[in-house]
Design a protein around this motif. Structure first.
Motif, PDB file in Angstrom:
ATOM      1  N   GLU A 133      49.028 -40.094  59.104  1.00 43.09           N
ATOM      2  CA  GLU A 133      48.811 -38.714  59.521  1.00 43.09           C
ATOM      3  C   GLU A 133      47.514 -38.115  58.993  1.00 43.09           C
ATOM      4  O   GLU A 133      47.131 -37.027  59.402  1.00 43.09           O
ATOM      5  CB  GLU A 133      49.987 -37.843  59.033  1.00 43.09           C
ATOM      6  CG  GLU A 133      51.310 -38.198  59.689  1.00 43.09           C
ATOM      7  CD  GLU A 133      52.464 -37.450  59.055  1.00 43.09           C
ATOM      8  OE1 GLU A 133      52.209 -36.679  58.095  1.00 43.09           O
ATOM      9  OE2 GLU A 133      53.600 -37.619  59.501  1.00 43.09           O
ATOM     10  N   ARG A 134      46.841 -38.794  58.100  1.00 41.33           N
ATOM     11  CA  ARG A 134      45.657 -38.213  57.482  1.00 41.33           C
ATOM     12  C   ARG A 134      44.540 -38.011  58.502  1.00 41.33           C
ATOM     13  O   ARG A 134      44.234 -38.878  59.312  1.00 41.33           O
ATOM     14  CB  ARG A 134      45.171 -39.106  56.339  1.00 41.33           C
ATOM     15  CG  ARG A 134      46.045 -38.968  55.102  1.00 41.33           C
ATOM     16  CD  ARG A 134      45.650 -39.933  54.018  1.00 41.33           C
ATOM     17  NE  ARG A 134      46.611 -39.885  52.925  1.00 41.33           N
ATOM     18  CZ  ARG A 134      46.748 -40.838  52.026  1.00 41.33           C
ATOM     19  NH1 ARG A 134      45.995 -41.908  52.087  1.00 41.33           N
ATOM     20  NH2 ARG A 134      47.630 -40.727  51.062  1.00 41.33           N
ATOM     21  N   ALA A 135      43.951 -36.820  58.432  1.00 40.23           N
ATOM     22  CA  ALA A 135      42.864 -36.493  59.352  1.00 40.23           C
ATOM     23  C   ALA A 135      41.598 -37.254  58.973  1.00 40.23           C
ATOM     24  O   ALA A 135      41.387 -37.602  57.814  1.00 40.23           O
ATOM     25  CB  ALA A 135      42.602 -34.992  59.319  1.00 40.23           C
ATOM     26  N   MET A 140      29.902 -33.799  57.955  1.00 45.14           N
ATOM     27  CA  MET A 140      29.825 -33.361  56.563  1.00 45.14           C
ATOM     28  C   MET A 140      28.488 -32.676  56.313  1.00 45.14           C
ATOM     29  O   MET A 140      27.452 -33.137  56.806  1.00 45.14           O
ATOM     30  CB  MET A 140      29.980 -34.535  55.601  1.00 45.14           C
ATOM     31  CG  MET A 140      30.012 -34.107  54.128  1.00 45.14           C
ATOM     32  SD  MET A 140      29.842 -35.461  52.964  1.00 45.14           S
ATOM     33  CE  MET A 140      28.078 -35.769  53.074  1.00 45.14           C
ATOM     34  N   GLN A 141      28.535 -31.587  55.584  1.00 43.71           N
ATOM     35  CA  GLN A 141      27.315 -30.900  55.153  1.00 43.71           C
ATOM     36  C   GLN A 141      27.393 -30.697  53.645  1.00 43.71           C
ATOM     37  O   GLN A 141      28.485 -30.645  53.078  1.00 43.71           O
ATOM     38  CB  GLN A 141      27.177 -29.549  55.860  1.00 43.71           C
ATOM     39  CG  GLN A 141      27.000 -29.660  57.361  1.00 43.71           C
ATOM     40  CD  GLN A 141      26.857 -28.310  58.030  1.00 43.71           C
ATOM     41  OE1 GLN A 141      27.068 -27.269  57.416  1.00 43.71           O
ATOM     42  NE2 GLN A 141      26.489 -28.328  59.304  1.00 43.71           N
ATOM     43  N   TRP A 142      26.251 -30.606  53.011  1.00 45.37           N
ATOM     44  CA  TRP A 142      26.244 -30.453  51.566  1.00 45.37           C
ATOM     45  C   TRP A 142      25.156 -29.474  51.138  1.00 45.37           C
ATOM     46  O   TRP A 142      24.211 -29.215  51.871  1.00 45.37           O
ATOM     47  CB  TRP A 142      26.029 -31.800  50.867  1.00 45.37           C
ATOM     48  CG  TRP A 142      24.681 -32.408  51.130  1.00 45.37           C
ATOM     49  CD1 TRP A 142      24.328 -33.177  52.196  1.00 45.37           C
ATOM     50  CD2 TRP A 142      23.507 -32.267  50.319  1.00 45.37           C
ATOM     51  NE1 TRP A 142      23.009 -33.539  52.105  1.00 45.37           N
ATOM     52  CE2 TRP A 142      22.475 -32.989  50.973  1.00 45.37           C
ATOM     53  CE3 TRP A 142      23.227 -31.608  49.133  1.00 45.37           C
ATOM     54  CZ2 TRP A 142      21.187 -33.064  50.452  1.00 45.37           C
ATOM     55  CZ3 TRP A 142      21.942 -31.679  48.616  1.00 45.37           C
ATOM     56  CH2 TRP A 142      20.947 -32.415  49.276  1.00 45.37           C
ATOM     57  N   PHE A 164      33.471 -30.483  54.723  1.00 48.06           N
ATOM     58  CA  PHE A 164      33.941 -31.499  55.655  1.00 48.06           C
ATOM     59  C   PHE A 164      34.575 -30.858  56.883  1.00 48.06           C
ATOM     60  O   PHE A 164      35.379 -29.926  56.763  1.00 48.06           O
ATOM     61  CB  PHE A 164      34.978 -32.408  54.982  1.00 48.06           C
ATOM     62  CG  PHE A 164      34.466 -33.119  53.763  1.00 48.06           C
ATOM     63  CD1 PHE A 164      33.741 -34.288  53.882  1.00 48.06           C
ATOM     64  CD2 PHE A 164      34.707 -32.615  52.495  1.00 48.06           C
ATOM     65  CE1 PHE A 164      33.262 -34.944  52.758  1.00 48.06           C
ATOM     66  CE2 PHE A 164      34.239 -33.258  51.372  1.00 48.06           C
ATOM     67  CZ  PHE A 164      33.509 -34.435  51.503  1.00 48.06           C
ATOM     68  N   LYS A 165      34.225 -31.370  58.061  1.00 48.22           N
ATOM     69  CA  LYS A 165      34.888 -30.978  59.298  1.00 48.22           C
ATOM     70  C   LYS A 165      35.788 -32.134  59.725  1.00 48.22           C
ATOM     71  O   LYS A 165      35.319 -33.269  59.868  1.00 48.22           O
ATOM     72  CB  LYS A 165      33.870 -30.688  60.396  1.00 48.22           C
ATOM     73  CG  LYS A 165      34.505 -30.285  61.724  1.00 48.22           C
ATOM     74  CD  LYS A 165      33.448 -30.026  62.790  1.00 48.22           C
ATOM     75  CE  LYS A 165      34.101 -29.656  64.126  1.00 48.22           C
ATOM     76  NZ  LYS A 165      33.078 -29.419  65.176  1.00 48.22           N
ATOM     77  N   GLU A 170      40.461 -28.714  61.095  1.00 42.32           N
ATOM     78  CA  GLU A 170      40.421 -28.077  59.785  1.00 42.32           C
ATOM     79  C   GLU A 170      39.076 -28.327  59.101  1.00 42.32           C
ATOM     80  O   GLU A 170      38.339 -29.251  59.440  1.00 42.32           O
ATOM     81  CB  GLU A 170      41.548 -28.617  58.891  1.00 42.32           C
ATOM     82  CG  GLU A 170      42.941 -28.255  59.373  1.00 42.32           C
ATOM     83  CD  GLU A 170      44.016 -28.759  58.422  1.00 42.32           C
ATOM     84  OE1 GLU A 170      43.654 -29.401  57.407  1.00 42.32           O
ATOM     85  OE2 GLU A 170      45.195 -28.510  58.687  1.00 42.32           O
ATOM     86  N   TYR A 171      38.783 -27.462  58.125  1.00 41.74           N
ATOM     87  CA  TYR A 171      37.576 -27.600  57.318  1.00 41.74           C
ATOM     88  C   TYR A 171      37.988 -27.667  55.847  1.00 41.74           C
ATOM     89  O   TYR A 171      38.888 -26.955  55.412  1.00 41.74           O
ATOM     90  CB  TYR A 171      36.627 -26.412  57.537  1.00 41.74           C
ATOM     91  CG  TYR A 171      36.008 -26.375  58.913  1.00 41.74           C
ATOM     92  CD1 TYR A 171      34.749 -26.907  59.151  1.00 41.74           C
ATOM     93  CD2 TYR A 171      36.701 -25.805  59.982  1.00 41.74           C
ATOM     94  CE1 TYR A 171      34.176 -26.868  60.418  1.00 41.74           C
ATOM     95  CE2 TYR A 171      36.142 -25.762  61.251  1.00 41.74           C
ATOM     96  CZ  TYR A 171      34.879 -26.297  61.465  1.00 41.74           C
ATOM     97  OH  TYR A 171      34.322 -26.268  62.720  1.00 41.74           O
ATOM     98  N   ARG A 172      37.341 -28.540  55.117  1.00 35.99           N
ATOM     99  CA  ARG A 172      37.636 -28.683  53.685  1.00 35.99           C
ATOM    100  C   ARG A 172      36.338 -28.543  52.893  1.00 35.99           C
ATOM    101  O   ARG A 172      35.279 -29.015  53.335  1.00 35.99           O
ATOM    102  CB  ARG A 172      38.274 -30.045  53.387  1.00 35.99           C
ATOM    103  CG  ARG A 172      39.586 -30.294  54.125  1.00 35.99           C
ATOM    104  CD  ARG A 172      40.717 -29.486  53.538  1.00 35.99           C
ATOM    105  NE  ARG A 172      41.935 -29.640  54.316  1.00 35.99           N
ATOM    106  CZ  ARG A 172      42.799 -30.637  54.184  1.00 35.99           C
ATOM    107  NH1 ARG A 172      42.562 -31.574  53.278  1.00 35.99           N
ATOM    108  NH2 ARG A 172      43.876 -30.698  54.929  1.00 35.99           N
TER     109      ARG A 172
END
Length: 207
Positions: A133-135, A140-142, A164-165, A170-172
């Motif tokens: 189930e993990r997205a 990625m931006q930094w 992270f997109k 979702e965004y992390r």
């Protein structure tokens, strides 16, 4: 013992072994509960860790100074063990790895071993389901975050912020001190190097 299992445990857990002397039986039991919660729900928020710490405090037990690092270590051990098919890692060999290689106390090694053995079926099923189930990361931006404080000491401690997109929309965001980012960068480089070495093996070139 499965040589690969011992190798993976020692390599993955090595950065956290310096915190093992802080590990008590009562702290380990709480850490196991948090790790099982993560395996079953793939969620480990700050609130969950705060509740675990409060549980220790309310019971009158000392909270390890590096509680979060110990949580990461216990979770890694459980995840690596669950990746191996049942029977590959023998019961006594698991105890030996924890007690001899990682220097767990006998009581801590016995507790963690019992949890992994007695609840292997349920943990393996939940671990497999959460893995599926993990997205996945799409982008990625930094950036480098520098706090403008009143002292030079604050300027000397920049942090790296990663955005992270994910493919589920979702965004992390992850913020790391520079030292931890360097460790992350090193581990990724080592992993890529090992993958390249693996691809160069003659047996894999046949496929």
């Amino acid at each position: 013992m499965s040589i690969n299992f011992r190798y993976h445990i020692l390599k993955s857990v090595k950065p956290y072994t310096i915190y093992i002397p802080q590990l008590t039986k009562s702290a380990l039991r709480v850490l196991i509960q948090v790790s099982v919660h993560y395996i079953e729900t793939k969620k480990s928020s700050a609130d969950v860790l705060a509740l675990a710490i409060n549980k220790l405090k309310n019971a009158g037990h000392e909270v390890p100074k590096n509680f979060c690092e110990l949580f990461t270590m216990v979770l890694l051990i459980m995840q690596i063990y669950l990746r191996y098919p049942k029977g590959v890692v023998k019961d006594q060999e698991l105890r030996q790895c924890l007690a001899d290689d990682l220097c767990f106390t006998d009581a801590c090694a016995e507790d963690l071993t019992k949890v992994l053995l007695n609840h292997r079926t349920t943990l393996s099923r939940n671990f497999a389901e959460t893995k599926m189930e993990r997205a996945k990361m799409l982008d990625m931006q930094w950036r480098i975050n520098i706090s403008l404080g009143s002292t030079m000491a604050q300027l000397d401690k920049p942090t790296i912020v990663l955005h992270f997109k994910l493919n589920n929309g979702e965004y992390r965001t992850l913020e790391l001190p520079l030292s931890m980012f360097q460790r992350l960068r090193y581990n990724v480089a080592v992993m890529l190097s090992e993958l390249q070495s693996l691809q160069n093996r003659p047996v894999l070139k046949q496929f």
